[in-house]
Design an enzyme around this catalytic site. Structure first.
Site, PDB file in Angstrom:
ATOM      1  N   ASP A  83      36.903  25.512  69.736  1.00 20.77           N
ATOM      2  CA  ASP A  83      37.320  24.264  69.800  1.00 20.77           C
ATOM      3  C   ASP A  83      38.838  23.893  69.646  1.00 20.77           C
ATOM      4  O   ASP A  83      39.548  24.693  69.376  1.00 20.77           O
ATOM      5  CB  ASP A  83      36.810  23.441  68.601  1.00 20.77           C
ATOM      6  CG  ASP A  83      37.006  24.221  67.006  1.00 20.77           C
ATOM      7  OD1 ASP A  83      37.040  25.091  67.063  1.00 20.77           O
ATOM      8  OD2 ASP A  83      36.981  23.112  66.367  1.00 20.77           O
ATOM      9  N   GLU A 152      35.447  24.869  64.670  1.00 18.19           N
ATOM     10  CA  GLU A 152      36.195  25.454  63.472  1.00 18.19           C
ATOM     11  C   GLU A 152      36.932  24.215  62.861  1.00 18.19           C
ATOM     12  O   GLU A 152      36.951  24.544  61.601  1.00 18.19           O
ATOM     13  CB  GLU A 152      36.963  26.670  64.084  1.00 18.19           C
ATOM     14  CG  GLU A 152      37.454  27.608  62.919  1.00 18.19           C
ATOM     15  CD  GLU A 152      38.325  27.148  62.314  1.00 18.19           C
ATOM     16  OE1 GLU A 152      38.686  27.256  61.011  1.00 18.19           O
ATOM     17  OE2 GLU A 152      39.315  26.373  62.859  1.00 18.19           O
ATOM     18  N   GLU A 153      37.695  23.686  63.343  1.00 17.92           N
ATOM     19  CA  GLU A 153      38.767  22.790  62.988  1.00 17.92           C
ATOM     20  C   GLU A 153      38.108  21.786  62.065  1.00 17.92           C
ATOM     21  O   GLU A 153      38.932  21.341  61.242  1.00 17.92           O
ATOM     22  CB  GLU A 153      39.590  21.838  64.163  1.00 17.92           C
ATOM     23  CG  GLU A 153      40.339  23.155  65.008  1.00 17.92           C
ATOM     24  CD  GLU A 153      41.586  23.781  64.310  1.00 17.92           C
ATOM     25  OE1 GLU A 153      41.701  23.491  63.276  1.00 17.92           O
ATOM     26  OE2 GLU A 153      42.182  24.650  64.951  1.00 17.92           O
ATOM     27  N   ARG A 192      44.941  42.449  55.981  1.00 18.96           N
ATOM     28  CA  ARG A 192      45.026  42.413  54.564  1.00 18.96           C
ATOM     29  C   ARG A 192      43.756  42.523  53.656  1.00 18.96           C
ATOM     30  O   ARG A 192      42.759  41.847  53.973  1.00 18.96           O
ATOM     31  CB  ARG A 192      45.493  41.052  54.260  1.00 18.96           C
ATOM     32  CG  ARG A 192      46.028  40.763  52.745  1.00 18.96           C
ATOM     33  CD  ARG A 192      46.507  39.368  52.635  1.00 18.96           C
ATOM     34  NE  ARG A 192      46.963  39.183  50.942  1.00 18.96           N
ATOM     35  CZ  ARG A 192      47.827  39.283  50.601  1.00 18.96           C
ATOM     36  NH1 ARG A 192      49.010  39.752  51.204  1.00 18.96           N
ATOM     37  NH2 ARG A 192      48.157  39.163  49.552  1.00 18.96           N
TER      38      ARG A 192
HETATM   39 ZN    ZN Z   1      43.566  25.527  63.612  1.00 13.69          ZN
HETATM   40 ZN    ZN Z   2      42.379  28.313  64.268  1.00 15.88          ZN
END
Ligand code: ZN
Ligand code: ZN
Length: 426
Positions: A83, A152-153, A192
């Site tokens: 997205d 996702e945002e 990480r």
């Molecule tokens: Zn983002």
């Molecule tokens: Zn992102």
């Protein structure tokens, strides 16, 4: 030999690059907002299908799953988000976005749209890796799951795909892998173990006052003054309540109050963004926000208590220690120590962790640099990295195509081969 298998699969990358570059430019020019990635999903699904994957579309809205069953062996899940963001692109790139769209989450307003977080790069990387692994399927044995995730945002895309059964097409993955392009030198790969990215809590706070004429404040409870006081007092949480050895961010990103200079409004609305890395710190910060907001409203004589609601929430992104250490070794071996190195803690957030958590599988998320190495090192040397280097979500965020494109394909391929079996010689 794993090294030979890597070389065999990656041998096709140079000739694939022009096509990936074209896909990237196309996705970049045509960004789509969270859960509206219809054309993006269609393009990615078509490529999976051409490459020989079993394709499932419409998972969790606009999510796409590609499955490549290639004999016995482990299941490996590779995830890319797809997205874009409501940002007006100002990169000046020849393939810059001029798209505008209706943002349902912003009350149906028309907004500019840009791939300002680099999810177009993520989708292109995964397309490249799925293509190479399919073409050279005699080099491995197992099942490959390629997940193109929407939304996702806004924090709900991964959970939406899980709820809609994305994990039900294959046995439990041996590992869940994902990556993000970041404002580091292109070609660098950063890992990480343990906590990599922050948890986010986004809150909406409505402060009630009593409106009236701008000339007669004595008849009102002014929500603008109350909001201003709340904003300043919230800054004392990190500076006065969180230890210097702990980390947290409290940002008031939006204040809305009033319509005109001569009217005192009835209410003010604040939107607050909180980033933390540990659950006890998170709980302390959220409790402090509630305490301060309630206390300031009471001190102002607000006619009703304030209302605090959750806008969205992302969990901490925590990498499986053993799997991440394995992967760091693989990356060092493949890219060399000049390009594969440890990642710092990141205050950004991700919903990638939902897949590993839901599957009960170890997951690893890593970072890939995407900016011109000369510019990044010059800015860092001048002590101006924060000022001069555009970060994700900036209107100026513009990954360079090379070697960013090839690096993110290579990471996925060498990571997947680490968990997929060698082919059984028959
Ligand atoms: Zn983002
Ligand atoms: Zn992102």
């Amino acid at each position: 030999m794993t090294t030979d298998r890597r070389a065999a699969v990656l041998a096709g990358l140079p000739e694939l690059l022009p096509e990936l570059e074209e896909l990237y430019r196309d996705l970049h020019r045509h960004p789509e907002l969270s859960f509206a990635e219809h054309e993006t999903a269609r393009k990615l699904a078509a490529r999976l299908s051409t490459a020989g994957y079993e394709v499932h579309t419409g998972i969790g809205g606009t999510g796409v799953l590609g499955v490549l069953r290639n004999g016995p062996g482990p299941v490996v899940l590779l995830r890319a988000d797809i997205d874009a963001l409501p940002v007006q692109e100002r990169t000046g790139l020849e393939y810059a976005s001029t798209v505008r769209a209706t943002d349902e989450s912003a009350g149906g307003h028309e907004v500019p749209v840009m791939h300002a977080c680099g999810h177009d790069m993520h989708a292109t990387w995964l397309t490249g890796a799925t293509r190479l692994l399919a073409r050279q399927r005699d080099q491995w044995s197992g099942t490959l799951l390629a997940v193109f995730q929407p939304g996702e945002e806004v924090g709900d895309g991964a959970a939406a795909m899980v709820r809609d059964g994305v994990l039900e097409h294959a046995p439990t993955p041996a590992v869940v892998l994902g990556q993000h392009v970041v404002p580091g030198p292109a070609g660098w790969v950063l890992t990480r173990p343990g906590v990599l990215m922050a948890a986010t809590d986004a809150l909406r706070i409505v402060l009630h006052g009593r409106g009236g004429h701008g000339s007669r404040p004595e008849t009102t409870v002014d929500p603008a003054v109350l909001a201003a006081s709340v904003v300043l007092k919230l800054q004392t949480i990190v500076s006065r309540e969180i230890a210097a050895t702990e980390q947290a961010v409290v940002t008031v990103g939006s204040i809305r109050v009033g319509t005109a200079h001569n009217i005192i409004a009835d209410q003010a609305t604040l939107e607050v963004n909180v980033r933390t890395f540990e659950e006890p710190v998170r709980e302390r910060v959220l409790a402090a926000i509630r305490r301060i907001v309630g206390g300031e409203a009471a001190a102002a004589g607000a006619p009703h208590p304030p209302e605090i609601t959750e806008i969205t929430r992302f969990p901490v992104t925590s990498n499986d220690e053993a799997a991440t250490n394995e992967l760091a070794t693989v990356f060092q071996d493949h890219f060399g120590a000049q390009r594969a190195m440890p990642a710092p803690l990141v205050t950004g957030s991700e919903d990638f962790g939902e897949f590993g958590r839901a599957a009960g599988a170890p997951s690893v998320f890593w970072l890939v640099g995407g900016l011109d190495e000369g510019e990044v090192t010059a800015a860092a040397a001048a002590g101006r990295f924060e000022q001069d280097v555009p970060s994700n979500h900036s209107a100026l965020f513009a990954p360079v195509l090379h070697p960013t494109l090839s690096t993110g394909v290579e990471t996925l391929v060498v990571a997947a081969l680490r968990w997929l079996d060698a082919p059984t010689v028959g």
